[in-house]
Scaffold this active site. Structure first.
Site, PDB file in Angstrom:
ATOM      1  N   GLN A 178       0.837  -1.202   0.000  1.00 14.37           N
ATOM      2  CA  GLN A 178       0.000   0.000   0.000  1.00 14.37           C
ATOM      3  C   GLN A 178       0.874   1.255   0.000  1.00 14.37           C
ATOM      4  O   GLN A 178       0.601   2.211  -0.728  1.00 14.37           O
ATOM      5  CB  GLN A 178      -0.938   0.002   1.209  1.00 14.37           C
ATOM      6  N   ASP A 324      -2.124 -11.619   4.208  1.00 14.11           N
ATOM      7  CA  ASP A 324      -3.569 -11.687   4.453  1.00 14.11           C
ATOM      8  C   ASP A 324      -4.040 -13.111   4.744  1.00 14.11           C
ATOM      9  O   ASP A 324      -5.171 -13.313   5.196  1.00 14.11           O
ATOM     10  CB  ASP A 324      -4.335 -11.124   3.248  1.00 14.11           C
ATOM     11  N   ARG A 397     -11.382 -11.311   7.789  1.00 16.51           N
ATOM     12  CA  ARG A 397     -10.544 -12.517   7.670  1.00 16.51           C
ATOM     13  C   ARG A 397     -10.579 -13.364   8.940  1.00 16.51           C
ATOM     14  O   ARG A 397     -10.419 -14.575   8.897  1.00 16.51           O
ATOM     15  CB  ARG A 397      -9.113 -12.144   7.298  1.00 16.51           C
TER      16      ARG A 397
HETATM   17  C1  S3P Z   1      -2.875  -4.603   0.121  1.00 10.93           C
HETATM   18  C2  S3P Z   1      -1.661  -4.738   0.740  1.00 10.93           C
HETATM   19  C3  S3P Z   1      -1.513  -5.367   2.069  1.00 10.93           C
HETATM   20  C4  S3P Z   1      -2.700  -6.226   2.423  1.00 10.93           C
HETATM   21  C5  S3P Z   1      -4.009  -5.540   2.152  1.00 10.93           C
HETATM   22  C6  S3P Z   1      -4.127  -5.137   0.689  1.00 10.93           C
HETATM   23  C7  S3P Z   1      -2.931  -3.917  -1.190  1.00 10.93           C
HETATM   24  O1  S3P Z   1      -1.373  -4.343   3.040  1.00 10.93           O
HETATM   25  O2  S3P Z   1      -2.642  -6.619   3.778  1.00 10.93           O
HETATM   26  O3  S3P Z   1      -5.096  -6.408   2.459  1.00 10.93           O
HETATM   27  O4  S3P Z   1      -3.961  -4.023  -1.873  1.00 10.93           O
HETATM   28  O5  S3P Z   1      -1.944  -3.276  -1.523  1.00 10.93           O
HETATM   29  P1  S3P Z   1       0.063  -3.654   3.342  1.00 10.93           P
HETATM   30  O6  S3P Z   1       0.552  -3.097   2.100  1.00 10.93           O
HETATM   31  O7  S3P Z   1      -0.222  -2.597   4.355  1.00 10.93           O
HETATM   32  O8  S3P Z   1       0.901  -4.751   3.881  1.00 10.93           O
END
Ligand code: S3P
Length: 460
Positions: A178, A324, A397
């Site tokens: 993210q 996840d 989840r």
């Molecule tokens: C996601 C990245 C992950 C994941 C989230 C979705 C994404 O989070 O846990 O459910 O779509 O980029 P982080 O990037 O904070 O690890």
């Protein structure tokens, strides 16, 4: 006074298996809407996930003046959108933009809004308002925008004062797709070349989708670079099934002796398919066939046959890939013979709930031998599970992982607040019933899963 709450009641399964297609990938659905919105024309999104999380992104994009038409809105069937991209032009929002519980909406959108010359405010629900935002605020401020975080510990609500952005070279202190994506998206609106260095490889859907939209990102080892000022060429996107949703069925089948399961049209991006490697290491019979590669994303079928599982150690590079899936992997660990150790997963403490404590507490309530550690847990598997009253902590989840645990437990497992499942898998219950009745005796017939209302005393 009393109040009615919904619960999901699960009993021990007598059979499990069949063939299924899971709904669209959550991460790819968010990105499809955001990238289509900044592209230079209309884009159809086939297989979009109509979950609460992804609908928050649709709402946010609409609030920024982008037209999004819902072409097919059968919640449980094919779902298609048309997003009318405006080449990176947005209308300043009239109100706060509500991101719901979606960290992906808030963090990725912040990257886009950092480069818009207006002020926007992003708000979220109670869970999202407690999640760490400094991780995006720091790099985006370095690029030249102003972000004011008015929640506790620099969390949401966020007020973003967009600006002309400068490029940065930024080393991520944590492995987060993210944060990486927020910086890459801001980089699109910045002068010059922006580079993100990631400590461990995280999901690369943003890079792959940008590439599909004819925008170049360059990856060398652990660095991803993007030149600002590139225009996304509009095109249609196909969203594959979500491997994180399929993971609940993979584990159910792997742990259920004699079961046979096939999940079709599921995303098999190598930065997301670690769950299959983990289950193989635990002893499951897994076979994959990659059939098509839509928008640069691998898509295929996965078949799993149930065998007895054995405990393993999970740490290091694979952790971001399966971040996840760890709640359901922990359930697999409790069902496996021997010890499963999960390390390097402290990020789980800042997801929709503290997933380390939620998983360990709920597994213990079901009779498992679990010790929580700072960055994971140690599970001495193979103890018989018993039905328990499960707190989902409003976390999709957790609710789904413990629905699966309930299939292997003596007695009844009661999942509280199961409505949170709609954050990522609106038809989870329908699919669960289908997989529990391989002879398809009719979906309305309650077999093992019973949704019921329980009456709670209202103490206030
Ligand atoms: C996601 C990245 C992950 C994941 C989230 C979705 C994404 O989070 O846990 O459910 O779509 O980029 P982080 O990037 O904070 O690890």
């Amino acid at each position: 006074m009393s109040r009615k709450t919904d619960v999901l009641r699960i009993k021990k399964a007598k059979s499990f298996g069949g063939e299924i297609s899971v709904p669209g990938d959550k991460s790819i659905s968010h990105r499809a809407v955001m990238l289509a919105a900044i592209s230079n024309g209309p884009c159809r999104v086939d297989g979009f996930l109509p979950s609460n999380d992804c609908l928050s992104t649709v709402g946010a994009i609409r609030a920024l003046g982008i037209q999004v038409d819902i072409l097919d809105e059968d919640k449980y069937g094919p779902y298609r959108l048309m997003v009318h991209g405006r080449g990176g032009k947005f209308t300043p929002p009239k109100e706060d933009i509500d991101c719901g519980i979606s960290g992906t909406t808030m963090r990725l959108l912040s990257g886009i809004l950092a480069g818009q010359k207006f002020i926007s405010a992003l708000v979220g629900d109670e869970s999202l308002s407690q999640r760490p935002m400094q991780r995006i605020i720091e790099p985006l401020k370095l690029m030249g925008c102003e972000i004011i975080a008015s929640g506790k510990n620099n969390s949401a609500p966020l007020t973003i004062h967009g600006a002309d952005l400068e490029s940065v070279r930024y080393e991520l202190p944590i492995a987060s797709a993210q944060v990486k994506s927020a910086i890459i998206l801001a980089g699109l609106f910045a002068k010059g070349k922006t580079t993100v260095v990631e400590p461990l490889q995280t999901r690369d859907h943003t890079e792959k989708m940008l590439d599909f939209f004819q925008v170049k990102t360059i990856r060398t080892n652990d660095e991803i670079s993007i030149d600002g000022g590139q225009v996304l060429e509009s095109r249609d996107i196909i969203v594959p099934g979500d491997i994180s949703s399929a993971a609940f069925w993979f584990v159910s089948a792997a742990a259920f002796s004699g079961s046979k399961l096939t999940v079709k049209n599921v995303g098999l991006n190598p930065s997301r398919n670690g769950i299959l490697k983990i289950l193989t290491r635990m002893g499951a019979n897994v076979s994959e066939s990659i059939d098509t590669s839509g928008n640069g994303e691998e898509i295929g079928n996965v078949s799993i046959e149930g065998v007895g599982l054995k405990g393993i150690e999970i740490d290091g590079d694979i952790v971001p890939n399966i971040i996840d899936e760890i709640p359901i992997i922990a359930v697999a660990g409790a069902l496996a013979e021997g010890k499963t150790v999960i390390k390097d997963a402290a990020e789980l403490r800042v997801k929709e709930s503290d997933r380390i404590s939620a998983v360990a507490g709920n597994l213990r309530a079901m009779g498992a031998d679990v010790k929580e550690t700072d960055d994971g847990m140690v599970i001495n598997g193979g103890k018989p599970l018993v039905g328990a009253n499960i707190d989902s902590y409003g976390d999709h989840r957790i609710a789904m992982a413990f629905s699966v645990a309930g299939l292997f437990a003596e007695g009844e497992t009661v999942i509280n607040n199961p409505e949170c499942i709609a954050v990522s898998y609106p038809n989870f219950e329908v699919h669960l019933k289908e997989l529990l009745s391989p002879n398809k005796r009719g979906l309305d017939e309650p077999i093992t899963v019973i949704r019921s209302l329980s009456v709670e005393d209202d103490k206030n």
